[in-house]
Scaffold this active site. Structure first.
Site, PDB file in Angstrom:
ATOM      1  N   LYS A   1       0.547  -0.893   0.479  1.00  0.00           N
ATOM      2  CA  LYS A   1      -0.172   0.234   0.184  1.00  0.00           C
ATOM      3  C   LYS A   1       1.320   1.574  -0.154  1.00  0.00           C
ATOM      4  O   LYS A   1       1.704   1.333   0.971  1.00  0.00           O
ATOM      5  CB  LYS A   1      -0.964  -0.101   1.160  1.00  0.00           C
ATOM      6  CG  LYS A   1      -1.370  -1.261   1.274  1.00  0.00           C
ATOM      7  CD  LYS A   1      -3.204  -0.709   2.787  1.00  0.00           C
ATOM      8  CE  LYS A   1      -4.232  -2.140   2.040  1.00  0.00           C
ATOM      9  NZ  LYS A   1      -4.842  -2.344   3.514  1.00  0.00           N
TER      10      LYS A   1
ATOM     11  N   ASP B   1      -6.644  -5.160   6.652  1.00  0.00           N
ATOM     12  CA  ASP B   1      -7.165  -3.973   6.087  1.00  0.00           C
ATOM     13  C   ASP B   1      -6.835  -2.479   7.208  1.00  0.00           C
ATOM     14  O   ASP B   1      -8.078  -2.284   7.577  1.00  0.00           O
ATOM     15  CB  ASP B   1      -8.180  -3.781   5.774  1.00  0.00           C
ATOM     16  CG  ASP B   1      -8.001  -4.975   3.864  1.00  0.00           C
ATOM     17  OD1 ASP B   1      -7.071  -4.840   3.510  1.00  0.00           O
ATOM     18  OD2 ASP B   1      -9.065  -5.303   3.841  1.00  0.00           O
TER      19      ASP B   1
ATOM     20  N   ALA C   1       2.813  -9.470   4.629  1.00  0.00           N
ATOM     21  CA  ALA C   1       2.851 -10.764   4.969  1.00  0.00           C
ATOM     22  C   ALA C   1       1.106 -10.863   4.775  1.00  0.00           C
ATOM     23  O   ALA C   1       0.823 -10.929   4.693  1.00  0.00           O
ATOM     24  CB  ALA C   1       3.844 -10.993   5.589  1.00  0.00           C
ATOM     25  N   PHE C   2       1.316 -12.000   3.556  1.00  0.00           N
ATOM     26  CA  PHE C   2       0.113 -12.731   2.947  1.00  0.00           C
ATOM     27  C   PHE C   2       0.401 -14.180   3.736  1.00  0.00           C
ATOM     28  O   PHE C   2       0.935 -14.418   4.136  1.00  0.00           O
ATOM     29  CB  PHE C   2       0.615 -13.651   1.705  1.00  0.00           C
ATOM     30  CG  PHE C   2      -0.567 -12.616   0.781  1.00  0.00           C
ATOM     31  CD1 PHE C   2       0.271 -11.107   0.392  1.00  0.00           C
ATOM     32  CD2 PHE C   2      -1.256 -13.534  -1.020  1.00  0.00           C
ATOM     33  CE1 PHE C   2      -0.850 -10.801  -0.666  1.00  0.00           C
ATOM     34  CE2 PHE C   2      -1.476 -11.914  -1.728  1.00  0.00           C
ATOM     35  CZ  PHE C   2      -1.674 -11.503  -1.215  1.00  0.00           C
ATOM     36  N   LEU C   3      -1.451 -13.772   4.087  1.00  0.00           N
ATOM     37  CA  LEU C   3      -1.651 -15.098   5.131  1.00  0.00           C
ATOM     38  C   LEU C   3      -1.876 -16.721   4.001  1.00  0.00           C
ATOM     39  O   LEU C   3      -1.304 -16.184   2.678  1.00  0.00           O
ATOM     40  CB  LEU C   3      -3.231 -14.851   5.333  1.00  0.00           C
ATOM     41  CG  LEU C   3      -3.577 -13.586   6.277  1.00  0.00           C
ATOM     42  CD1 LEU C   3      -5.060 -13.811   7.070  1.00  0.00           C
ATOM     43  CD2 LEU C   3      -2.524 -13.517   7.675  1.00  0.00           C
TER      44      LEU C   3
ATOM     45  N   ASP D   1     -14.037   2.056  10.104  1.00  0.00           N
ATOM     46  CA  ASP D   1     -13.972   1.437   8.696  1.00  0.00           C
ATOM     47  C   ASP D   1     -14.183   0.112   8.492  1.00  0.00           C
ATOM     48  O   ASP D   1     -13.720  -1.010   8.109  1.00  0.00           O
ATOM     49  CB  ASP D   1     -13.465   1.777   7.724  1.00  0.00           C
ATOM     50  CG  ASP D   1     -13.249   1.124   6.086  1.00  0.00           C
ATOM     51  OD1 ASP D   1     -14.714   1.695   5.819  1.00  0.00           O
ATOM     52  OD2 ASP D   1     -12.820   0.763   5.295  1.00  0.00           O
TER      53      ASP D   1
ATOM     54  N   GLU E   1     -13.003 -11.461   8.883  1.00  0.00           N
ATOM     55  CA  GLU E   1     -12.613 -12.469   8.509  1.00  0.00           C
ATOM     56  C   GLU E   1     -11.899 -13.271   9.815  1.00  0.00           C
ATOM     57  O   GLU E   1     -11.393 -12.868  10.544  1.00  0.00           O
ATOM     58  CB  GLU E   1     -11.201 -12.935   7.978  1.00  0.00           C
ATOM     59  CG  GLU E   1     -12.194 -11.923   6.612  1.00  0.00           C
ATOM     60  CD  GLU E   1     -10.797 -12.171   4.988  1.00  0.00           C
ATOM     61  OE1 GLU E   1     -10.531 -12.808   5.222  1.00  0.00           O
ATOM     62  OE2 GLU E   1     -11.481 -11.148   4.617  1.00  0.00           O
TER      63      GLU E   1
END
Length: 506
Positions: free
Chosen positions: A202, A395, A307-309, A375, A380
């Site tokens: 981002k 997020d 980092a991606f899950l 927001d 999840e």
């Protein structure tokens, strides 16, 4: 024979002065130290003095905090990993082989030099991080894999860049009449690194000292890269461990994005600004408002890397609407905004009626209130851990927008339901004590990031102010309903921070 040199006396005087200085400043102090070992008037040497203990030094605030018993207690249940190591390795090896084949064909079509295949190593930090996810959190309290992962995210070269899946789903379409544009006011990219790991990038959209204008609606606010970084550090300090590891990095948008992406749409939105800076934008803003572009200086651009899950094929996740979701329109309010007894309705709905889900919602609300994030429309969670699994705090880029304003409505789950985990309550009390002050430990933690200072001082001080507001809200609930009703015992042996204090030897 030549006569005597007239400068010889001056040279001798200079040498004598240097010798005297050496004697006075070096040899004489050493002799005094040696003579000091013998007592005056006594020909025999004195008994050797006991070595002086080192002067105590104050341990860093972050270290003191993580050494406290509240941060060393064992989890209430047995560790249950999210992934099986063998299954995960097989899956990612197949993905790596497929990616290498496609990358080779792509470069062959363009008559480019063929690189060596991208390796997948079992010891890669990103893979060890994913294998370390358990029912207790995204990572253990002391995780060497997370430390290595943050280091890799800072330094490893990128090998590909692409739009995120939600932006791809738009296919460049954007209805400019909509109030909320899914990819209209922010831009995020998926970067893949040399070790086959992936992260969400981002870019910087707002300077640190800028506040969100008070007339802005929360759903059109910019997404801030430094908010993502700070949210990870705060989440770890609160011992939630529900935010993926995130770090700041200066990205060369030309070399590390444009030159490695295969996405023709992404390639087409790069341009050079009138100031000779390299810029790019999402396809939707290109059709709607061109001021949404982000620019390097001239090539370097700050950003956050999260980092991606694990892949959804390995670890499915549920995306669930937040019961305290806000109204994403200019008019109208949700029921919880007008009904102070709204929590009674939520308690009657599964799974909030008979699981820890409501307590996790309150944890999330406290976290969002501290960062000022309005927001949180969905949350999840991993399906494997069932109804009592932890909620993922994803997020967070719309946090830390206004340090001068405390949005108390974010605390509605706490103030309306009047319930909180004992472990959360005890840690919040600990972080309000001068020895473990939240702003101090956050300031120290954020200094570890390459983009430090991540937050301005007013944002750090706002954390202390908001923490006190949370404690006041809990105190009001306890005064009304009693501690036994409000504080849910989620620990086998709760420990009060007033009784237990960390004692460190440095």
């Amino acid at each position: 024979m030549p006569g005597p040199r007239r400068d010889r006396p001056a040279v001798l005087l200079l040498l004598g002065a240097l010798l005297a200085a050496d004697l006075y400043f070096h040899l004489w102090p050493r002799a005094r130290r040696e003579l000091g070992r013998v007592s005056p008037g006594c020909p025999c040497p004195a008994a050797p003095a006991a070595p002086r203990p080192p002067l105590p030094r104050a341990a860093p605030a972050l270290r003191r905090l993580f050494a406290h018993p509240l941060y060393r207690a064992a989890p209430p249940g047995p560790a249950e990993p999210l992934l099986g190591a063998r299954e995960a390795l097989r899956y990612y090896r197949r993905k790596a082989a497929r990616w290498n084949r496609r990358h080779k064909l792509y470069r062959q079509e363009l008559n480019l030099t063929l690189p060596a295949p991208l390796p997948l190593r079992a010891e890669a930090a990103w893979l060890q991080f994913q294998l370390g996810i358990s029912r207790d959190g995204l990572y253990p309290r002391s995780s060497a894999a997370v430390s290595r992962l943050l280091r890799d995210l800072r330094h490893l070269p990128t090998v590909s860049a692409d739009y995120s899946q939600d932006e791809k789903a738009l296919l460049g379409a954007c209805d400019c009449s909509q109030v909320v544009k899914p990819s209209g006011v922010h831009l995020k990219l998926v970067l893949r690194f040399q070790d086959f790991g992936k992260a969400m990038f981002k870019p910087m959209r707002q300077k640190r000292e800028e506040e969100t204008p008070e007339d802005f609606f929360y759903f059109v606010d910019f997404q801030r890269h430094n908010a993502e970084i700070a949210a990870f550090h705060l989440d770890r300090i609160l011992d939630f461990r529900r935010v993926p590891p995130t770090v700041g990095r200066l990205i060369n948008v030309t070399k590390e994005i444009l030159e490695v992406t295969k996405n023709e749409v992404l390639q087409s939105v790069f341009f050079v600004s009138p100031a000779s800076n390299v810029c790019f934008f999402a396809k939707c803003p290109y059709m709607c408002k061109t001021e949404y572009a982000v620019c390097g200086s001239p090539h370097l651009l700050e950003g956050s890397l999260s980092a991606f899950l694990p892949s959804l094929n390995l670890a499915p996740r549920l995306s669930i609407p937040n019961p305290w979701i806000r109204s994403y329109s200019f008019e109208g309010k949700e029921e919880w905004e007008v009904n102070p007894h709204y929590c009674n309705t939520v308690r009657e709905i599964y799974p909030y009626s008979n699981s820890n889900r409501l307590l996790n919602i309150v944890d999330m609300a406290i976290f969002d209130f501290l960062i000022g994030n309005m927001d949180r429309h969905h949350y999840e969670m991993f399906t494997k851990f069932g109804d009592d699994g932890f909620l993922l705090h994803l997020d967070n880029a719309r946090g830390f927008g206004r340090h001068s304003h405390d949005e108390l409505s974010i605390l509605a789950p706490l103030s309306q339901c009047c319930v909180i985990k004992r472990s959360t309550w005890l840690r919040l009390q600990l972080l309000a004590e001068p020895e473990y002050r939240l702003s101090e430990v956050m300031r120290e933690s954020l200094l570890q990031d390459p983009l430090a200072p991540v937050l301005t001082e007013p944002h750090l001080l706002a954390l202390d102010r908001r923490l006190q507001l949370v404690l006041d809200a809990v105190g009001k609930c306890i005064d009304t309903f009693g501690e036994a009703t409000v504080v849910a015992n989620d620990t086998a042996q709760p420990q009060s921070p007033a009784v237990h204090r960390a004692k460190l030897d440095t």
